[in-house]
Design an enzyme around this catalytic site. Structure first.
Site, PDB file in Angstrom:
ATOM      1  N   THR A  99       0.815  -1.215   0.000  1.00 20.68           N
ATOM      2  CA  THR A  99       0.000   0.000   0.000  1.00 20.68           C
ATOM      3  C   THR A  99       0.851   1.268   0.000  1.00 20.68           C
ATOM      4  O   THR A  99       1.841   1.362   0.720  1.00 20.68           O
ATOM      5  CB  THR A  99      -0.922   0.009   1.229  1.00 20.68           C
ATOM      6  OG1 THR A  99      -1.809  -1.105   1.146  1.00 20.68           O
ATOM      7  CG2 THR A  99      -1.736   1.284   1.304  1.00 20.68           C
ATOM      8  N   GLY A 104      -4.013   2.087  -2.771  1.00 20.19           N
ATOM      9  CA  GLY A 104      -3.978   0.861  -1.986  1.00 20.19           C
ATOM     10  C   GLY A 104      -4.618  -0.272  -2.755  1.00 20.19           C
ATOM     11  O   GLY A 104      -3.948  -1.154  -3.286  1.00 20.19           O
ATOM     12  N   SER A 105      -5.955  -0.235  -2.857  1.00 18.17           N
ATOM     13  CA  SER A 105      -6.673  -1.299  -3.559  1.00 18.17           C
ATOM     14  C   SER A 105      -6.339  -1.333  -5.048  1.00 18.17           C
ATOM     15  O   SER A 105      -6.290  -2.403  -5.656  1.00 18.17           O
ATOM     16  CB  SER A 105      -8.186  -1.111  -3.377  1.00 18.17           C
ATOM     17  OG  SER A 105      -8.539  -1.182  -2.009  1.00 18.17           O
ATOM     18  N   GLY A 138       2.963  -3.113   8.498  1.00 18.49           N
ATOM     19  CA  GLY A 138       3.165  -3.714   9.808  1.00 18.49           C
ATOM     20  C   GLY A 138       4.580  -4.235   9.990  1.00 18.49           C
ATOM     21  O   GLY A 138       5.152  -4.836   9.080  1.00 18.49           O
ATOM     22  N   ARG A 272     -26.616 -13.768  34.497  1.00 16.84           N
ATOM     23  CA  ARG A 272     -27.129 -12.444  34.835  1.00 16.84           C
ATOM     24  C   ARG A 272     -28.655 -12.492  34.895  1.00 16.84           C
ATOM     25  O   ARG A 272     -29.316 -12.870  33.918  1.00 16.84           O
ATOM     26  CB  ARG A 272     -26.684 -11.435  33.776  1.00 16.84           C
ATOM     27  CG  ARG A 272     -27.248 -10.029  33.942  1.00 16.84           C
ATOM     28  CD  ARG A 272     -26.639  -9.306  35.117  1.00 16.84           C
ATOM     29  NE  ARG A 272     -26.944  -7.879  35.076  1.00 16.84           N
ATOM     30  CZ  ARG A 272     -26.611  -7.027  36.024  1.00 16.84           C
ATOM     31  NH1 ARG A 272     -25.955  -7.454  37.101  1.00 16.84           N
ATOM     32  NH2 ARG A 272     -26.912  -5.751  35.912  1.00 16.84           N
ATOM     33  N   GLN A 292     -32.391 -13.711  23.193  1.00 18.08           N
ATOM     34  CA  GLN A 292     -32.083 -14.838  22.317  1.00 18.08           C
ATOM     35  C   GLN A 292     -31.940 -14.374  20.867  1.00 18.08           C
ATOM     36  O   GLN A 292     -31.043 -14.817  20.147  1.00 18.08           O
ATOM     37  CB  GLN A 292     -33.177 -15.899  22.423  1.00 18.08           C
ATOM     38  CG  GLN A 292     -33.238 -16.588  23.774  1.00 18.08           C
ATOM     39  CD  GLN A 292     -34.447 -17.500  23.906  1.00 18.08           C
ATOM     40  OE1 GLN A 292     -35.224 -17.659  22.956  1.00 18.08           O
ATOM     41  NE2 GLN A 292     -34.618 -18.087  25.087  1.00 18.08           N
ATOM     42  N   TYR A 293     -32.826 -13.467  20.477  1.00 22.43           N
ATOM     43  CA  TYR A 293     -32.761 -12.975  19.103  1.00 22.43           C
ATOM     44  C   TYR A 293     -31.533 -12.102  18.873  1.00 22.43           C
ATOM     45  O   TYR A 293     -31.097 -11.922  17.735  1.00 22.43           O
ATOM     46  CB  TYR A 293     -34.049 -12.218  18.748  1.00 22.43           C
ATOM     47  CG  TYR A 293     -35.107 -13.110  18.152  1.00 22.43           C
ATOM     48  CD1 TYR A 293     -35.450 -13.025  16.811  1.00 22.43           C
ATOM     49  CD2 TYR A 293     -35.756 -14.062  18.931  1.00 22.43           C
ATOM     50  CE1 TYR A 293     -36.412 -13.854  16.263  1.00 22.43           C
ATOM     51  CE2 TYR A 293     -36.721 -14.901  18.400  1.00 22.43           C
ATOM     52  CZ  TYR A 293     -37.042 -14.792  17.058  1.00 22.43           C
ATOM     53  OH  TYR A 293     -37.984 -15.619  16.513  1.00 22.43           O
ATOM     54  N   ARG A 294     -30.974 -11.558  19.921  1.00 28.60           N
ATOM     55  CA  ARG A 294     -29.739 -10.788  19.793  1.00 28.60           C
ATOM     56  C   ARG A 294     -28.534 -11.710  19.611  1.00 28.60           C
ATOM     57  O   ARG A 294     -27.645 -11.433  18.801  1.00 28.60           O
ATOM     58  CB  ARG A 294     -29.506  -9.926  21.040  1.00 28.60           C
ATOM     59  CG  ARG A 294     -30.513  -8.855  21.281  1.00 28.60           C
ATOM     60  CD  ARG A 294     -30.168  -8.029  22.515  1.00 28.60           C
ATOM     61  NE  ARG A 294     -29.129  -7.049  22.235  1.00 28.60           N
ATOM     62  CZ  ARG A 294     -28.736  -6.120  23.097  1.00 28.60           C
ATOM     63  NH1 ARG A 294     -29.286  -6.060  24.302  1.00 28.60           N
ATOM     64  NH2 ARG A 294     -27.803  -5.255  22.764  1.00 28.60           N
ATOM     65  N   GLU A 391      -5.296  -6.653   4.095  1.00 30.03           N
ATOM     66  CA  GLU A 391      -5.319  -7.781   3.147  1.00 30.03           C
ATOM     67  C   GLU A 391      -6.467  -7.631   2.150  1.00 30.03           C
ATOM     68  O   GLU A 391      -6.967  -8.613   1.606  1.00 30.03           O
ATOM     69  CB  GLU A 391      -5.439  -9.126   3.880  1.00 30.03           C
ATOM     70  CG  GLU A 391      -4.337  -9.407   4.876  1.00 30.03           C
ATOM     71  CD  GLU A 391      -3.014  -9.778   4.237  1.00 30.03           C
ATOM     72  OE1 GLU A 391      -2.960  -9.872   2.995  1.00 30.03           O
ATOM     73  OE2 GLU A 391      -2.035  -9.957   4.973  1.00 30.03           O
TER      74      GLU A 391
END
Length: 528
Positions: A99, A104-105, A138, A272, A292-294, A391
C-alpha cells in the site's frame, strides 16, 4: 487510547516490547516440519493459537515470518533460500510493503519503481514522490530488517508491472536503516498497539538482481525481461497470489474472535438475572426472547463459520500442494488459484463483517459490564476492526468475486468444474433450466431440508448472475464505458451476488458434516 488514559496499562513502547519478546520466545519454541503441505497447515494452526493468546504476536509473526516465507516459496526460487532459512531462524524479520499513500486497492497504479541497471546487475528503487510512500506497513515502524516490496519493474525503459522484491531495510544487528532508505513510525492506532506500522521512501536504493522474486518474471543475463505470462493482468494476479494465505489466516482469526465474543455474552446472559416472573423468581437474560434474538443468530453463525474456516484451510493447503507438485495442468492450476482467490475474497468480507457486528452486539448485550476492559470485548473489537480493511478492503474484495463469476458466465471455456472451488458451482451450466423451475415445497419438513436450501441458493445465484450481467450489458450500451457500467452495477446487483456466494460457500462446508435430521429439528424447534 491516549497516554493519559493508560496510567495502569502498558505504554505504546511497552506493548511493542512485549510483542517482540513473545515473538522471540516463539522462535525458540517453534519447530516447523519441512514438508511444505504440513508446514503450511502448521503455520495456520500456530497463527490461530497465537491470535487467541495475543493478536499482536500472531500478526507480527504472520507478517514477519509466515507471509514472507510463503512468498519466497510461491514467487521465489532456489536463489532465495538464504532469506527463507534466516527468517525461520529468527535472524531477520520481514514486512509486506504494498500500500502507498495515494493508492492501496488499485495496485496497478502503485508508483514505487524498481529500475534495472544492466551495468551493475542491480535494481535501483525509487519513490517518485510523497504520494508513493509505502504506508501502513506492519513491523516496519521500528523493528523489521527486510521488506517484501511490491514495485513496478522497469527494464530498458519498459514497465513490466508489479513484481515482488526482497529489500533489506535495516542492519539486523543495530536496526539502523541503510543509506538510501527513509523510514519511520506511523504512531499510535486505535488497536493492535504491539504492531509498529510504518512508512518508507527509497532514494536510488540498490539491491542485487537476485533479490527479484523470479517465478513469474525475471531478467536474464543479457539484461532482458522474461516471463511466461502474456497478459499483464494475469501476471499481476500471480504476483499477488501470496495474499490468499494471509486471507485464510484472517478468516481463521475472525472465526475465533466470533467464538470468543459469543461465549462471553452467552455465559454472561446465562448467569445475569433481571426481573421476576409470576412466582417471584428472577429470570436469566438468556431466557428472554429478545436476548435470544440478539445472540442466537451469532451463536449459530459461530458453528457454521468455524467449521468453514477449518474446512477451507485444509482445502487451501491441498490446492497449494497440487500447484507445487505438478499434478495438474497449468490451465487447471490457474483456474484453481483464481477460484480460491474469488471464494476467499467474498468469505473474508462476509466473515469479518459478521464478526465485527457480533462483537458490537455482544458488547451491548453485556450492558455496562461489557464495556469494562476486563470483559475483553473492547480490545477484541478494536483489534478485530482492521481486518475488514487489511489484506484487501472488503467492499473492493467482493467486486473481485462478482467479476470472477461474470467471467464464468460469459466464457464457458473457463468452467473447469473438475477443480476446487469451481466444482461447487457446476450448477451454472444448467442456469436456464434452474431459473425455469418453480418451487414444489408443500411442507415444513421439505422446506427445512438441506437439498431445498441448496436448491434455493442455486436459483438465487443463477438469477443474480443473469440479472447482473444483463444490467452490465445495458449500462455498457448506454454509456459505452465498461468502468462506468461496472461502477453502477455494484450496489444493487454485483455485491449481493458475491455475498450470496460467500453464504453458499460457508453453508455448504457445514452441510457436508451436518446430518439432515439435525438441521430439520433445529429449524423446527427455533422460534416462540
Amino acid at each position: 487510547m491516549g497516554s493519559s488514559e493508560r496510567s495502569t496499562l502498558l505504554s505504546l513502547e511497552e506493548y511493542r516490547s512485549k510483542s517482540s519478546f513473545d515473538v522471540k520466545q516463539m522462535f525458540e519454541e517453534m519447530e516447523p516440519p519441512e514438508y511444505f503441505e504440513i508446514k503450511t497447515k502448521y503455520l495456520l494452526i500456530v497463527n490461530e493459537a497465537l491470535e487467541i493468546y495475543n493478536a499482536n504476536v500472531s500478526i507480527k509473526i504472520a507478517l514477519g515470518v509466515a507471509l514472507f516465507a510463503n512468498a519466497l516459496n510461491c514467487l521465489g526460487s532456489e536463489r532465495h533460500k538464504k532469506f527463507y532459512t534466516d527468517v525461520w531462524e529468527g535472524k531477520i524479520l520481514s514486512c509486506l510493503a504494498i500500500t502507498e499513500l495515494e493508492h492501496g486497492s488499485d495496485t496497478k497504479r502503485l508508483k514505487t519503481i524498481a529500475r534495472y541497471d544492466a551495468l551493475t546487475k542491480e535494481f535501483v528503487i525509487n519513490t517518485p514522490g510523497i504520494c508513493a510512500a509505502k504506508v501502513w506497513v506492519g513491523n516496519l515502524g521500528k523493528q523489521c530488517t527486510h521488506a517484501l516490496l511490491f514495485a513496478q519493474l522497469e527494464v530498458n525503459g519498459v514497465s513490466h508491472g508489479l513484481h515482488g522484491f526482497v529489500v533489506p531495510i535495516r542492519d539486523p544487528q543495530t536496526l539502523q536503516p541503510y543509506l538510501g532508505i527513509n523510514v519511520g513510525d506511523l504512531g499510535e492506532k486505535s488497536g493492535l498497539h504491539g504492531i509498529d506500522n510504518g512508512w518508507v521512501m527509497f532514494d536510488n536504493y540498490r539491491i542485487p538482481k537476485e533479490n527479484l522474486l523470479n517465478r513469474v518474471g525475471d531478467v536474464n543475463e543479457e539484461g532482458e525481461y522474461e516471463t511466461s505470462f502474456t497478459d499483464p493482468q494475469k501476471l499481476l494476479g500471480a504476483s499477488l497470489e501470496i495474499l490468499s494465505a494471509g486471507r485464510v489466516g484472517i478468516v481463521n482469526e475472525s472465526s475465533n474472535n466470533l467464538l470468543r465474543a459469543v461465549i462471553i455474552a452467552v455465559r454472561y446472559a446465562a448467569q445475569r438475572r433481571q426481573f421476576c416472573d409470576s412466582k417471584g423468581i428472577e429470570t436469566p437474560l438468556l431466557e428472554y426472547q429478545t436476548h435470544q434474538y440478539r445472540l442466537f443468530p451469532y451463536l449459530a453463525a459461530t458453528y457454521v463459520i468455524k467449521n468453514f474456516s477449518n474446512e477451507f484451510s485444509d482445502r487451501y493447503v491441498d490446492c497449494v500442494a497440487a500447484s507445487r507438485e505438478g499434478s495438474l495442468e497449468m490451465k487447471q492450476v490457474s483456474r484453481m488459484v483464481s477460484g480460491v482467490h474469488a471464494v476467499l475474497c467474498c468469505t473474508k468480507a462476509v466473515i469479518t463483517w459478521t464478526t465485527q457486528r457480533a462483537i458490537q452486539e455482544t458488547r451491548e448485550a453485556c450492558g455496562g459490564h461489557g464495556y469494562h476492559k476486563a470483559a475483553g470485548l473492547g480490545d477484541l473489537r478494536n483489534n478485530h476492526d482492521p481486518r475488514v480493511t487489511f489484506e484487501g478492503d472488503n467492499t473492493v474484495l467482493v467486486q473481485q468475486t462478482s467479476n470472477w463469476l461474470l467471467k464464468l458466465y460469459n466464457d464457458p471455456d473457463e468452467r473447469d468444474f473438475t477443480v476446487y472451488p469451481l466444482s461447487m458451482f457446476k450448477f451454472i451450466d444448467q442456469l436456464d433450466a434452474i431459473l425455469s423451475k418453480k418451487s414444489d415445497v408443500t411442507n415444513v419438513e421439505t422446506l427445512c431440508s438441506v437439498s431445498t436450501i441448496m436448491t434455493m441458493y442455486e436459483w438465487l445465484i443463477c438469477w443474480l448472475l443473469k440479472t447482473t450481467n444483463r444490467k452490465m450489458d445495458a449500462l455498457k450500451s448506454k454509456y459505452n464505458d465498461r468502468f462506468v457500467a461496472r461502477n453502477l452495477c455494484q450496489v444493487f446487483k454485483a455485491k449481493e451476488l458475491a455475498i450470496v456466494v460467500a453464504e453458499v460457500s460457508v453453508c455448504l462446508a457445514y452441510f457436508l458434516i451436518l446430518p439432515a435430521s439435525a438441521l430439520r429439528i433445529a429449524v423446527q424447534n427455533y422460534g416462540p
